[in-house]
Scaffold this motif. Sequence first.
Motif, PDB file in Angstrom:
ATOM      1  N   LYS A   1      90.722  39.166  -7.407  1.00 23.14           N
ATOM      2  CA  LYS A   1      91.753  40.248  -7.756  1.00 23.14           C
ATOM      3  C   LYS A   1      91.492  40.779  -8.891  1.00 23.14           C
ATOM      4  CE  LYS A   1      96.133  39.837  -7.718  1.00 23.14           C
ATOM      5  NZ  LYS A   1      97.553  39.459  -7.664  1.00 23.14           N
ATOM      6  N   LEU A   2      90.830  40.537  -9.910  1.00 24.01           N
ATOM      7  CA  LEU A   2      90.312  41.244 -11.024  1.00 24.01           C
ATOM      8  C   LEU A   2      89.221  41.821 -11.168  1.00 24.01           C
ATOM      9  CD1 LEU A   2      91.020  38.293 -13.813  1.00 24.01           C
ATOM     10  CD2 LEU A   2      92.063  40.460 -13.551  1.00 24.01           C
ATOM     11  N   ASP A   3      88.421  41.749  -9.712  1.00 20.64           N
ATOM     12  CA  ASP A   3      87.209  42.480  -9.279  1.00 20.64           C
ATOM     13  C   ASP A   3      86.141  41.859 -10.155  1.00 20.64           C
ATOM     14  OD1 ASP A   3      87.314  44.233  -7.391  1.00 20.64           O
ATOM     15  OD2 ASP A   3      87.514  45.970  -8.661  1.00 20.64           O
ATOM     16  N   VAL A   4      86.153  40.533 -10.448  1.00 19.18           N
ATOM     17  CA  VAL A   4      84.768  40.006 -11.003  1.00 19.18           C
ATOM     18  C   VAL A   4      83.665  39.918 -10.009  1.00 19.18           C
ATOM     19  CG1 VAL A   4      84.210  37.828 -12.179  1.00 19.18           C
ATOM     20  CG2 VAL A   4      86.445  38.713 -12.674  1.00 19.18           C
ATOM     21  N   PHE A   5      84.046  39.729  -8.999  1.00 17.70           N
ATOM     22  CA  PHE A   5      82.971  39.637  -7.704  1.00 17.70           C
ATOM     23  C   PHE A   5      82.536  40.728  -7.457  1.00 17.70           C
ATOM     24  CE2 PHE A   5      85.405  35.430  -7.717  1.00 17.70           C
ATOM     25  CZ  PHE A   5      84.445  34.641  -8.317  1.00 17.70           C
ATOM     26  N   SER A   6      83.050  42.141  -7.715  1.00 17.32           N
ATOM     27  CA  SER A   6      82.776  43.079  -7.357  1.00 17.32           C
ATOM     28  C   SER A   6      81.336  43.772  -7.394  1.00 17.32           C
ATOM     29  CB  SER A   6      83.992  44.223  -7.733  1.00 17.32           C
ATOM     30  OG  SER A   6      83.444  45.423  -7.178  1.00 17.32           O
TER      31      SER A   6
END
Length: 79
Positions: free
Chosen positions: A70-75
């Motif tokens: 959700k924090l977009d770390v894997f984006s």
Amino acid sequence: MFGVAWVEWIGYAASLFIAISLLMTSVIKLRVINSIGCVFFIIYAFLVKAYPVAVANTIIVLINLYQLYKLDVFSEKNR
């Protein structure tokens, strides 16, 4: 070593990672380090046959991964 079984060292390592994670000011670092501690607790729990501990820590790892997602770390767009 010092009369402590090796399996207990896994539990101590898990506790240390959990405690260190609570000192983090970055939510991302907190969740990553906490997840490492949880994985150690999962291993420890299976070794000592404490299955409820394994289940609880598995759930916590999944929550941490979801929150990191959700924090977009894997984006890819953040790289």
